[in-house]
Structure formats: C-alpha cells, structure tokens
Design an enzyme around this catalytic site. Structure first.
Site, PDB file in Angstrom:
ATOM      1  N   ASP A 150      -2.155   6.271   6.151  1.00 33.72           N
ATOM      2  CA  ASP A 150      -2.990   5.722   5.455  1.00 33.72           C
ATOM      3  C   ASP A 150      -3.167   5.140   6.691  1.00 33.72           C
ATOM      4  O   ASP A 150      -2.731   3.424   6.627  1.00 33.72           O
ATOM      5  CB  ASP A 150      -2.552   4.809   4.733  1.00 33.72           C
ATOM      6  CG  ASP A 150      -3.335   3.685   3.884  1.00 33.72           C
ATOM      7  OD1 ASP A 150      -4.932   3.922   4.169  1.00 33.72           O
ATOM      8  OD2 ASP A 150      -3.327   3.434   2.879  1.00 33.72           O
ATOM      9  N   LYS A 157     -12.864  -1.698   6.310  1.00 34.27           N
ATOM     10  CA  LYS A 157     -11.982  -2.363   7.437  1.00 34.27           C
ATOM     11  C   LYS A 157     -12.524  -2.706   8.723  1.00 34.27           C
ATOM     12  O   LYS A 157     -12.893  -3.034   8.420  1.00 34.27           O
ATOM     13  CB  LYS A 157     -10.721  -2.345   7.196  1.00 34.27           C
ATOM     14  CG  LYS A 157     -10.111  -2.837   5.963  1.00 34.27           C
ATOM     15  CD  LYS A 157     -10.117  -2.330   4.604  1.00 34.27           C
ATOM     16  CE  LYS A 157      -9.251  -2.634   3.611  1.00 34.27           C
ATOM     17  NZ  LYS A 157      -8.359  -1.954   2.921  1.00 34.27           N
ATOM     18  N   TRP A 163       0.692  -1.678  -0.010  1.00 35.45           N
ATOM     19  CA  TRP A 163       0.041  -0.144  -0.477  1.00 35.45           C
ATOM     20  C   TRP A 163       0.656   1.280  -0.121  1.00 35.45           C
ATOM     21  O   TRP A 163       0.291   2.323  -0.501  1.00 35.45           O
ATOM     22  CB  TRP A 163      -0.890  -0.072   0.973  1.00 35.45           C
ATOM     23  CG  TRP A 163      -1.524  -1.495   0.249  1.00 35.45           C
ATOM     24  CD1 TRP A 163      -2.721  -2.144   1.561  1.00 35.45           C
ATOM     25  CD2 TRP A 163      -3.198  -1.035  -0.011  1.00 35.45           C
ATOM     26  NE1 TRP A 163      -3.359  -3.143   1.109  1.00 35.45           N
ATOM     27  CE2 TRP A 163      -4.055  -1.440   0.194  1.00 35.45           C
ATOM     28  CE3 TRP A 163      -3.568   0.018  -0.691  1.00 35.45           C
ATOM     29  CZ2 TRP A 163      -5.410  -2.595  -1.041  1.00 35.45           C
ATOM     30  CZ3 TRP A 163      -4.372  -0.406  -2.250  1.00 35.45           C
ATOM     31  CH2 TRP A 163      -5.011  -1.798  -1.730  1.00 35.45           C
TER      32      TRP A 163
HETATM   33  C1  LIG Z   1      -7.403  -1.879   1.972  1.00 34.41           C
HETATM   34  C2  LIG Z   1      -7.037  -0.518   1.607  1.00 34.41           C
HETATM   35  C3  LIG Z   1      -6.617   0.837   0.941  1.00 34.41           C
HETATM   36  C4  LIG Z   1      -7.595   1.015  -0.002  1.00 34.41           C
HETATM   37  O1  LIG Z   1      -8.884   1.005  -0.013  1.00 34.41           O
HETATM   38  P1  LIG Z   1      -9.318   1.804  -1.368  1.00 34.41           P
HETATM   39  O2  LIG Z   1     -10.835   2.389  -0.134  1.00 34.41           O
HETATM   40  O3  LIG Z   1     -10.164   0.287  -1.698  1.00 34.41           O
HETATM   41  O4  LIG Z   1      -8.801   2.802  -2.080  1.00 34.41           O
HETATM   42  C5  LIG Z   1      -5.466   1.228   1.129  1.00 34.41           C
HETATM   43  N1  LIG Z   1      -4.339   1.705   2.345  1.00 34.41           N
HETATM   44  C6  LIG Z   1      -4.755   0.213   2.563  1.00 34.41           C
HETATM   45  C7  LIG Z   1      -3.672   0.424   4.020  1.00 34.41           C
HETATM   46  C8  LIG Z   1      -5.770  -0.903   3.108  1.00 34.41           C
HETATM   47  O5  LIG Z   1      -5.744  -1.329   3.334  1.00 34.41           O
END
Ligand SMILES: *Cc1c(COP(=O)(O)O)cnc(C)c1O
Length: 360
Positions: free
Chosen positions: A172, A196, A101
């Site tokens: 993030d 999540k 990521w």
């Molecule tokens: C799932 C995830 C993403 C991507 O998320 P989207 O909403 O599908 O763009 C980005 N960073 C992390 C750490 C993630 O777990």
C-alpha cells in the site's frame, strides 16, 4: 493567496500542475469543452489516459510484465479487491502490522475469509517503529505478503523492502508513491490512492504483475476484477477521467524536476530539516524510532499539549494549515508530500520557534 497545506490527504498539489489545469479547464485541446466534459471513449481522452500511463511507466521505471490499472474506490477498496483477485477463500496470507492502515487492511482480508498470519506486530512499540529486517519469517505457502511502506497516521516508514522469496509482495504505497525511486520489480502488486502524492481523490492506481491476473474468485464484481479491467484498459465503465488527466500533469511536473531521484533529494532535505529541528528542541518531540521516520508524514508533540488547539489555530492564521494530529494520535502532524516546498517546512519551523517563545 496560497497557503502551505500540511494535510495528510487530500493534500497539497503542485501549483504548476494546477495552473495548467486551470488554463485548460474551459477549453481542453481546442475541444471547446473541459476535460471534465469529454467522453472517456473519445480519441482525445483515450490518448490522454495512454499518455498518463506512459508517463507513470517512465517516471517509475515500471518494467515490462506489469499492468497499470486506473481504478476507483480508493486504497480502501483495494483492501478487499486484493483478496478477491489473488486468493481463494481460506488461503493463508502474511501481513505486517505497523499501524492503522495495515490494521484496516488485515481486517478486510479476514472479512474476505483469509487466514491472516501477522508476521510482525509493532503494537508493543505503540506503532512507533518498523520490524528489524531479520526479525520475521514468511510462510512460503502464503498467497501473498502485505505491508504498508509508509503508515500515514503514525508517520512510520520501512527503511527496506521486506524479503519474501517467491511469495508475491503487495504494498500500500498510498502516501509514499512518487516520493523517491522504488524497485517495482520487487513487488507483485502496488496500489495507491491518488490524493496524497498523485492528484485528486477518486483515482486509485494499481500496478500488478501479469502472473497475478486472471485468478479472481468467481463472482468478483467486474469493476474490481483486475483481469477484466486490464482487458478494458481500465475503461470497463467510466473511469475517473479528471484524476487520470491531473495525474498526467503531475507526472510531467515530477519528470521536469528531474524525476524520482530529484524528488527523493527534495523530500529528504525537507524531512531532515524538520526532524533535525525536532531533535534539537526540548519543547517539541517526535515519537518515532530514528530508522523508521517517514519522509512524508511527521507527527510531533509539544511540551504543553493543552496548547495544541492554539497551535493549530495560530498556525492556520499564519497560512500553515491542517496541522492537527490524527484524532487517534493527538498532537500535531505535518504532511510534507512532494508538492510541499522546502520554504513551507522552513515557514513551519519559524512558526514553531515563535510559538514556543511565546508560550513556554
Ligand atoms: C490515505 C490512505 C489510505 C486510504 O485511502 P482511501 O483512498 O481513502 O481509501 C490507505 N492507506 C494508506 C497508507 C493511506 O495513506
């Protein structure tokens, strides 16, 4: 019948919140409509969004001086929106590269014409650990420092918040927000896709310090412009109304269970049960360094990788779903977000023991 869903996202949600949503679905607050059908400009929905924001501020102890934005486009949208909002083309930014990521976020920043300085790249460990807290140097002139506190695919998590001096820290938090208390005041900007730990996909939460607003590049699309969205209370256009509503229900569930410190206790107990089991096993293993293991995503391997497909199929038949590892990592992965009860982890461990007995 409800299964124990170990998906990395969209992920298992708390049944209590789903039950409330179900009971209100066809007639929300006596409106004769579902929340899916009411205008986002209606008094009742505007109040709902305000309540969700207030709950988030309460549960996360967000200090004054931060704006909460309810956006769309997922966390991935923010990979581009953050450069557009915080920098001019050609600016220097510092990034930690600890997995897939953060690698994607780096690519997006480079595509937005930023000079990306990778302050720590854990490729040499095959992304199975985090950099030591004293092993990197932050450029004091960087526009911001970006890191991914929890790498969802590798199951790698920082055990500390990087010290960045006066340079704003951007995180993030998609796969770890609401899993434990965090000190929001350490950050310039936090962002997280909801699917999540916070609710349905389609909602992305951004928490941004006031001094970082109003710096967007000319031509930044208005729905990506933090200042414009802040001024419009995230309703420049139709927001993801159902996501905002469901996040509110989930925040009430978190609050009623004792808030983020209670979440931390639950999550730590779940993770400890699974890692202790893996470490004691000579059949299963987890590749991540002990100080960098994620509480949320636990990848694991078995001694007979040719049985991975059988493992996943038989687990599914036993009501333990979505245990296949990420296609890039292989093996298995158990995502054990807030909504996964300890009983789900115990059921997984029982299944693993049984599977090993039958197959080793
Ligand atoms: C799932 C995830 C993403 C991507 O998320 P989207 O909403 O599908 O763009 C980005 N960073 C992390 C750490 C993630 O777990």
């Amino acid at each position: 019948m409800r299964v124990y869903n170990f998906s990395a996202g969209p992920a298992m949600l708390p049944i209590d919140a789903l039950n409330v949503a179900q009971s209100e679905l066809t007639d929300w607050q006596g409106s004769g409509m579902s929340v899916l059908e009411v205008s986002h400009r209606s008094k009742s929905f505007v109040a709902c969004a305000a309540e969700t924001e207030a709950l988030l501020r309460e549960v996360m102890s967000i200090p004054t001086g931060y704006r909460v934005l309810f956006l769309q486009g997922g966390a991935s949208g923010q990979f581009d929106a953050i450069p557009l909002n915080l920098t001019a083309p050609g600016a220097t930014v510092d990034f930690f590269k600890t997995g897939q990521w953060s690698a994607k976020a780096i690519k997006a920043a480079q595509a937005q014409q930023l000079q990306v300085n990778v302050v720590a790249d854990r490729a040499e460990s095959n992304y199975t650990d985090t950099p030591a807290a004293d092993s990197f140097t932050i450029d004091p002139d960087a526009a911001y420092v970006h890191y991914t506190p929890n790498e969802t695919i590798g199951g790698v998590e920082f055990g500390y918040i990087p010290e960045t001096g006066d340079v704003p820290l951007v995180a993030d938090l998609s796969s770890t927000i609401l899993s434990r208390p965090i000190d929001v005041s350490r950050y310039g900007l936090i962002y997280a896709g909801a699917q999540k730990n916070m609710g349905p996909s389609g909602l992305c939460v951004v928490i941004v310090r006031d001094d970082l607003l109003g710096k967007a590049r000319p031509g930044t699309p208005s729905i990506w412009n933090y200042q414009a969205m802040a001024e419009a209370d995230s309703m420049l256009n139709t927001p993801p109304t159902f996501g905002i509503y469901l996040l509110g229900l989930i925040l009430k569930w978190v609050r009623d269970l004792g808030g983020l410190s209670a979440m931390a206790e639950r999550n730590q107990a779940k993770a400890a049960a699974l890692y202790d089991y893996l470490d004691a096993s000579d059949y299963y293993s987890n590749p991540v360094a002990a100080d960098s293991r994620s509480w949320m995503n636990v990848p694991f391997l078995q001694a007979n990788p040719e049985l991975d497909k059988a493992f996943v199929e038989q687990a599914t038949a036993a009501g333990l779903t979505n245990l296949g590892g990420h296609r890039s990592v292989g093996g298995m992965r158990a995502s054990i977000y807030n909504a996964m009860p300890l009983e789900g982890v115990e059921a997984l461990i029982d299944f693993m023991t049984d599977f090993e007995t039958r197959n080793r």
